[in-house]
Structure formats: structure tokens, C-alpha cells
Design a protein around this motif. Structure first.
Motif, PDB file in Angstrom:
ATOM      1  N   LEU A  70      50.408  43.890  37.706  1.00 58.14           N
ATOM      2  CA  LEU A  70      49.765  43.832  36.237  1.00 58.14           C
ATOM      3  C   LEU A  70      50.312  42.573  35.875  1.00 58.14           C
ATOM      4  N   ASP A  71      49.206  41.644  35.366  1.00 57.83           N
ATOM      5  CA  ASP A  71      49.162  40.652  34.787  1.00 57.83           C
ATOM      6  C   ASP A  71      50.015  40.602  33.543  1.00 57.83           C
ATOM      7  N   PRO A  72      51.186  39.964  33.347  1.00 54.76           N
ATOM      8  CA  PRO A  72      51.832  40.016  31.856  1.00 54.76           C
ATOM      9  C   PRO A  72      50.928  39.605  30.531  1.00 54.76           C
ATOM     10  N   ALA A  73      50.084  38.880  30.671  1.00 60.33           N
ATOM     11  CA  ALA A  73      49.169  38.316  29.404  1.00 60.33           C
ATOM     12  C   ALA A  73      48.352  39.718  29.311  1.00 60.33           C
ATOM     13  N   ARG A  74      47.873  40.599  30.419  1.00 60.35           N
ATOM     14  CA  ARG A  74      47.066  41.809  30.197  1.00 60.35           C
ATOM     15  C   ARG A  74      48.031  42.799  29.513  1.00 60.35           C
ATOM     16  N   ALA A  75      49.098  42.946  29.970  1.00 57.63           N
ATOM     17  CA  ALA A  75      50.193  43.838  29.254  1.00 57.63           C
ATOM     18  C   ALA A  75      50.582  43.476  27.684  1.00 57.63           C
ATOM     19  N   THR A 122      57.437  49.008  34.604  1.00 60.51           N
ATOM     20  CA  THR A 122      57.111  50.163  35.140  1.00 60.51           C
ATOM     21  C   THR A 122      56.040  50.463  36.050  1.00 60.51           C
ATOM     22  N   VAL A 123      54.835  49.543  35.678  1.00 66.96           N
ATOM     23  CA  VAL A 123      53.867  49.610  36.931  1.00 66.96           C
ATOM     24  C   VAL A 123      54.322  49.349  38.357  1.00 66.96           C
ATOM     25  N   ALA A 124      55.228  48.067  38.253  1.00 65.32           N
ATOM     26  CA  ALA A 124      55.653  47.378  39.370  1.00 65.32           C
ATOM     27  C   ALA A 124      56.397  48.615  40.176  1.00 65.32           C
ATOM     28  N   SER A 125      57.238  49.308  39.532  1.00 64.22           N
ATOM     29  CA  SER A 125      58.296  50.417  40.206  1.00 64.22           C
ATOM     30  C   SER A 125      57.208  51.655  40.457  1.00 64.22           C
ATOM     31  N   GLY A 126      55.999  51.815  40.277  1.00 60.08           N
ATOM     32  CA  GLY A 126      55.372  52.980  40.659  1.00 60.08           C
ATOM     33  C   GLY A 126      55.025  53.917  39.489  1.00 60.08           C
ATOM     34  N   GLY A 127      55.354  53.636  38.365  1.00 61.51           N
ATOM     35  CA  GLY A 127      55.017  54.259  37.049  1.00 61.51           C
ATOM     36  C   GLY A 127      53.632  54.412  36.947  1.00 61.51           C
ATOM     37  N   PRO A 137      49.657  53.429  40.876  1.00 62.63           N
ATOM     38  CA  PRO A 137      49.844  51.814  40.811  1.00 62.63           C
ATOM     39  C   PRO A 137      49.850  50.943  42.081  1.00 62.63           C
ATOM     40  N   HIS A 138      50.287  51.583  43.126  1.00 65.82           N
ATOM     41  CA  HIS A 138      50.140  50.676  44.475  1.00 65.82           C
ATOM     42  C   HIS A 138      49.144  51.364  45.206  1.00 65.82           C
ATOM     43  N   GLY A 139      48.306  52.100  44.830  1.00 62.23           N
ATOM     44  CA  GLY A 139      47.263  52.720  45.655  1.00 62.23           C
ATOM     45  C   GLY A 139      47.299  54.299  45.931  1.00 62.23           C
ATOM     46  N   GLY A 140      46.385  54.885  46.326  1.00 67.05           N
ATOM     47  CA  GLY A 140      46.301  56.475  46.505  1.00 67.05           C
ATOM     48  C   GLY A 140      46.105  57.218  45.204  1.00 67.05           C
TER      49      GLY A 140
END
Length: 178
Positions: A43-48, A30-35, A161-164
Motif C-alpha cells: 500500500l502506497d503511503p500517499a494513498r493511505a 496493517t495491510v503489510a502484515s495481512g490485515g 492483502p497478499h493475494g487469494g
């Protein structure tokens, strides 16, 4: 021409500790796709995983209900119902972390999860649901179709997630008595 069969109906249930890895994978996607769900890319998978393990511990204490929609045994979508609110707010709950895997979007999973979350909120004696969603690329249309009422917008509320910066839209929904 053969008729296409409809996609299988989701199986929705509250999630538990064993579901943390699947939740972590969905959060990273979700984060990688801009959610805009509180985390920055990458997002580090261990943190998720740690985030969801902590959330599932709160769920075990009755502070949250984390619901998952499964399609053919795969976690396809999730939503969190926050019940553990301050003592002056025992009448309300909050909808959070609505996420649907890209491969499963457009199939009604989010609507089904929201309906199930409402059912749980009513069973818990709640009369008001609140939520927020990103102004850009959020799920405002979904929430409005589900009867949530737009209350206002806060500009520049969070980083995307990607800035702004993006604003957040605030919604509420009154629930019928249980």
C-alpha cells in the motif's frame, strides 16, 4: 523477583485532520502484515494518507467517528464508527477499520475502542451495530467476546492483502437505549 507493572492505560479520543499521518502509517503496517481492511499490499503511503484525509473530512461532517487509542502518546489502535448511512437506516451504525499496531496487540486496546464506539453509537441514538471481518485471520473471537452475534458468512468476499480470496463473517449487536 520484581513485579512487572501493567502496560499504561490507553487514552482514547476522536481523531482529527492532524492525526492522518499516524493513521496512514497504521494502515500501511496493517495491510503489510495481512490485515484485510480493503487494501492490497504493498500500500502506497500517499494513498493511505489520502484515504484517511477523506475519512477525517467525513468525520468533520458527522458521518463517521474515527477513534484512536494512544499509548504513551503514540497511536496504537483505531476503529471507525460509521454513522452516515442511508435514510432508511437511522437506527444503526457500522464498525469498520479496526486496526491495532503489531507492537500493541494483546493489550485490550481493541476491546476498549469497541466499548467507546458503542458509547458513541448509543449517544447518537443508534440501537444496532453491524460489522464484518475476514473469515481467515479476522477478529471474530474478539467481536464475539464483546457480545456481537454471528449472522452468517459470505464465501470468497474479498482478496487478502497478499493475494487469494477470503470470506467475510457478518456480525450484529443490539444496543441498549441511550
Amino acid at each position: 523477583m520484581p513485579t512487572r507493572s501493567p502496560p499504561p492505560a490507553p487514552f482514547i479520543r476522536p481523531l482529527a485532520t492532524a492525526d492522518a499521518p499516524a493513521l496512514a502509517g497504521l494502515l500501511v503496517e496493517t495491510v503489510a502484515s495481512g490485515g484485510s481492511v480493503s487494501f492490497m499490499h504493498p500500500l502506497d503511503p500517499a494513498r493511505a494518507l489520502a484515504f484517511w484525509q477523506a475519512g477525517l473530512e467525513r468525520a468533520a461532517k458527522g458521518e463517521l467517528i474515527i477513534l484512536g487509542a494512544f499509548v504513551e502518546g503514540e497511536l496504537a489502535a483505531t476503529v471507525t464508527l460509521v454513522l452516515g448511512l442511508p435514510e432508511n437506516q437511522p437506527h444503526r451504525a457500522e464498525i469498520a477499520k479496526m486496526m491495532t499496531a503489531r507492537a500493541h496487540r494483546g493489550r485490550g486496546l481493541a476491546r476498549a475502542l469497541l466499548s467507546e464506539a458503542e458509547r458513541h453509537a448509543i449517544a447518537a441514538g443508534r440501537s444496532l451495530l453491524v460489522l464484518d471481518t475476514a473469515s481467515e485471520e479476522g477478529a471474530a473471537g474478539l467481536y464475539e467476546k464483546q457480545g456481537f452475534v454471528f449472522s452468517g458468512e459470505i464465501p470468497d468476499y474479498a482478496l487478502k492483502p497478499h493475494g487469494g480470496l477470503t470470506g467475510t463473517l457478518i456480525y450484529y449487536k443490539r444496543l441498549p437505549p441511550g
